[in-house]
Scaffold this motif. Sequence first.
Motif, short mmCIF file in Angstrom:
data_model
loop_
_atom_site.label_atom_id
_atom_site.label_comp_id
_atom_site.label_asym_id
_atom_site.label_seq_id
_atom_site.Cartn_x
_atom_site.Cartn_y
_atom_site.Cartn_z
N MET A 28 0.85 -1.19 0.00
CA MET A 28 0.00 0.00 0.00
C MET A 28 0.89 1.25 0.00
O MET A 28 1.90 1.28 0.69
CB MET A 28 -0.92 -0.01 1.22
N ARG A 33 6.19 9.59 -1.60
CA ARG A 33 7.33 10.48 -1.32
C ARG A 33 8.62 9.79 -0.91
O ARG A 33 9.68 10.42 -0.93
CB ARG A 33 6.92 11.48 -0.23
N TYR A 38 9.53 9.87 -7.53
CA TYR A 38 8.18 10.40 -7.28
C TYR A 38 8.26 11.89 -6.94
O TYR A 38 7.51 12.71 -7.49
CB TYR A 38 7.49 9.65 -6.14
N PHE A 209 -10.65 1.01 0.60
CA PHE A 209 -9.93 1.38 1.82
C PHE A 209 -10.89 1.95 2.87
O PHE A 209 -11.42 3.04 2.69
CB PHE A 209 -8.89 2.46 1.51
N THR A 211 -10.06 3.03 6.10
CA THR A 211 -8.99 3.34 7.04
C THR A 211 -9.50 3.58 8.47
O THR A 211 -8.83 3.23 9.43
CB THR A 211 -8.26 4.61 6.54
N HIS A 327 -0.51 -1.13 6.77
CA HIS A 327 -0.99 0.20 6.38
C HIS A 327 0.03 0.73 5.38
O HIS A 327 0.96 0.00 5.03
CB HIS A 327 -1.12 1.10 7.61
O1 CP3 Z 1 0.55 3.94 -4.13
C1 CP3 Z 1 -0.64 3.90 -3.75
O2 CP3 Z 1 -1.02 3.25 -2.75
C2 CP3 Z 1 -1.70 4.55 -4.62
C3 CP3 Z 1 -2.09 5.87 -4.31
C4 CP3 Z 1 -2.85 6.24 -3.04
C5 CP3 Z 1 -2.69 7.50 -2.42
N1 CP3 Z 1 -3.61 7.62 -1.43
C6 CP3 Z 1 -1.72 8.52 -2.84
C7 CP3 Z 1 -1.38 9.63 -1.93
C8 CP3 Z 1 -3.85 5.56 -2.32
C9 CP3 Z 1 -4.38 4.14 -2.51
C10 CP3 Z 1 -4.33 6.46 -1.31
C11 CP3 Z 1 -5.43 6.13 -0.39
C12 CP3 Z 1 -5.78 7.08 0.67
N2 CP3 Z 1 -5.77 8.45 0.64
C13 CP3 Z 1 -6.30 6.69 1.95
C14 CP3 Z 1 -6.62 5.28 2.38
C15 CP3 Z 1 -5.41 4.48 2.72
C16 CP3 Z 1 -4.62 4.96 3.92
O3 CP3 Z 1 -3.46 5.34 3.71
O4 CP3 Z 1 -5.16 4.98 5.02
C17 CP3 Z 1 -6.55 7.86 2.67
C18 CP3 Z 1 -7.10 7.96 4.09
C19 CP3 Z 1 -6.21 8.97 1.84
C20 CP3 Z 1 -6.37 10.43 2.14
C21 CP3 Z 1 -5.08 11.15 2.10
N3 CP3 Z 1 -4.35 11.39 0.96
C22 CP3 Z 1 -4.40 11.75 3.19
C23 CP3 Z 1 -4.85 11.73 4.64
C24 CP3 Z 1 -3.24 12.34 2.66
C25 CP3 Z 1 -2.24 13.18 3.42
C26 CP3 Z 1 -1.27 12.36 4.20
C27 CP3 Z 1 0.00 12.18 3.42
O5 CP3 Z 1 0.52 11.05 3.42
O6 CP3 Z 1 0.44 13.17 2.83
C28 CP3 Z 1 -3.20 12.06 1.27
C29 CP3 Z 1 -2.16 12.47 0.29
C30 CP3 Z 1 -1.55 11.41 -0.55
N4 CP3 Z 1 -2.24 10.41 -1.21
C31 CP3 Z 1 -0.16 11.25 -0.86
C32 CP3 Z 1 -0.06 10.15 -1.73
C33 CP3 Z 1 1.19 9.62 -2.38
C34 CP3 Z 1 0.96 12.19 -0.41
C35 CP3 Z 1 0.80 13.49 -1.15
C36 CP3 Z 1 2.08 14.17 -1.56
O7 CP3 Z 1 2.78 13.69 -2.47
O8 CP3 Z 1 2.37 15.22 -0.99
#
Ligand code: CP3
Length: 350
Positions: A28, A33, A38, A209, A211, A327
């Motif tokens: 997952m 980052r 990426y 998902f 979460t 996770h």
């Molecule tokens: O590689 C993969 O798994 C595919 C892409 C993917 C992302 N988000 C990319 C992402 C997937 C499957 C998700 C799911 C997602 N997004 C969930 C469910 C899974 C989990 O992790 O619990 C949730 C709750 C989100 C909502 C979300 N998106 C949050 C809370 C955040 C901020 C936290 C963070 O890590 O920055 C994001 C942003 C996000 N989604 C990033 C990525 C790669 C980081 C953004 C960046 O590049 O700055």
Amino acid sequence: MSDRKAPGKKLLKALAGEMTDGIPVWLMRQAGRYLPEYRKVRAEAGSFLDLCYTPDFAEEVTLQPIRRFGFDAAILFSDILVVPDALGQQVAFKEGEGPVLEPITDLAGLAKLSSPDGVKGRLAPVYETVARLSRSLPSETTLIGFAGAPWTVATYMVGGRGSPDQAAAKAWAYRAPDEFQTLIDLLVEATVEHLSAQVEAGAEVLQVFDTWAGSLPELSFERFALQPMKTIREKLKARFPDVPVIAFPRGAGGMAERYFRETGVTGLSLDTGVSPAWARDNLQGQGCLQGNLDPLLLVAGGPEMRRQALHILETLGQGPFIFNLGHGIVPQTPPEHVAELVTLVQEWRP
Ligand code: CP3
């Protein structure tokens, strides 16, 4: 639908309940980052949503971890919050803050959202990315599409941001459960449309998902996590009887067994807290399991990572199983540790 459905794909076999020569593996948040390549594309794209909505960029970052590590599956690069965005709720990803939305906390707020039928049109660039991936991926790699579960997406829509306790969504769900149900029902429809469009563009497996499922008490879990997943699963099955669905009800704990059985999903993704032996004895008879190495073991690497990965493989590797984390990968993860883990899983045999 895609014509690259080679019957030999390891991940599809495991989901069909078959034993495979070697355990399939993906992780997952495998695109993200922690990878320098990426960060480069992310900087070029500007905003996170522009990255998600530009097929050239989204395709490239989906492929990056496949090239580097040879995972058995690629997961579409997108986010669970594109659905509220497509429903007309403004979503922004702020640097260092995560997602920010204009909170919806009552029926007047709900009334401003557009119909779930419109989601397919507004998310066309996402399906274009899926279609491209279905052509560009290696023939042995399975393409996974995904969406957030209604409860988890609702926690962001109602709270306006991530929160440790989902208090805003709970406040509404407990004060006026039938009103809150309207939002969940809308999200069930939107999620089915969004996932269906991904299958039509070439996704071979879907993952949902949830979460924040684990923060719900039993009666609310039944109503807002289990029931919606059951409905989503039934509707998808009617449209695409052969497409497997994996659910990730994070933190479901003692509800996991009922959830797996009653939703009828093909695979269950286990969070870090689930005991592998308990899962083998109580869940694996119902279908394929996926999981559940602690992402922080992947940060640490070394003998403790290897020992705990082997413990999971030895306990769950006799039945249909997909190796994954409990996770998502965190940004401070050294890519070398991912390479080491993937090799360990690929070389393991029962
Ligand atoms: O590689 C993969 O798994 C595919 C892409 C993917 C992302 N988000 C990319 C992402 C997937 C499957 C998700 C799911 C997602 N997004 C969930 C469910 C899974 C989990 O992790 O619990 C949730 C709750 C989100 C909502 C979300 N998106 C949050 C809370 C955040 C901020 C936290 C963070 O890590 O920055 C994001 C942003 C996000 N989604 C990033 C990525 C790669 C980081 C953004 C960046 O590049 O700055």
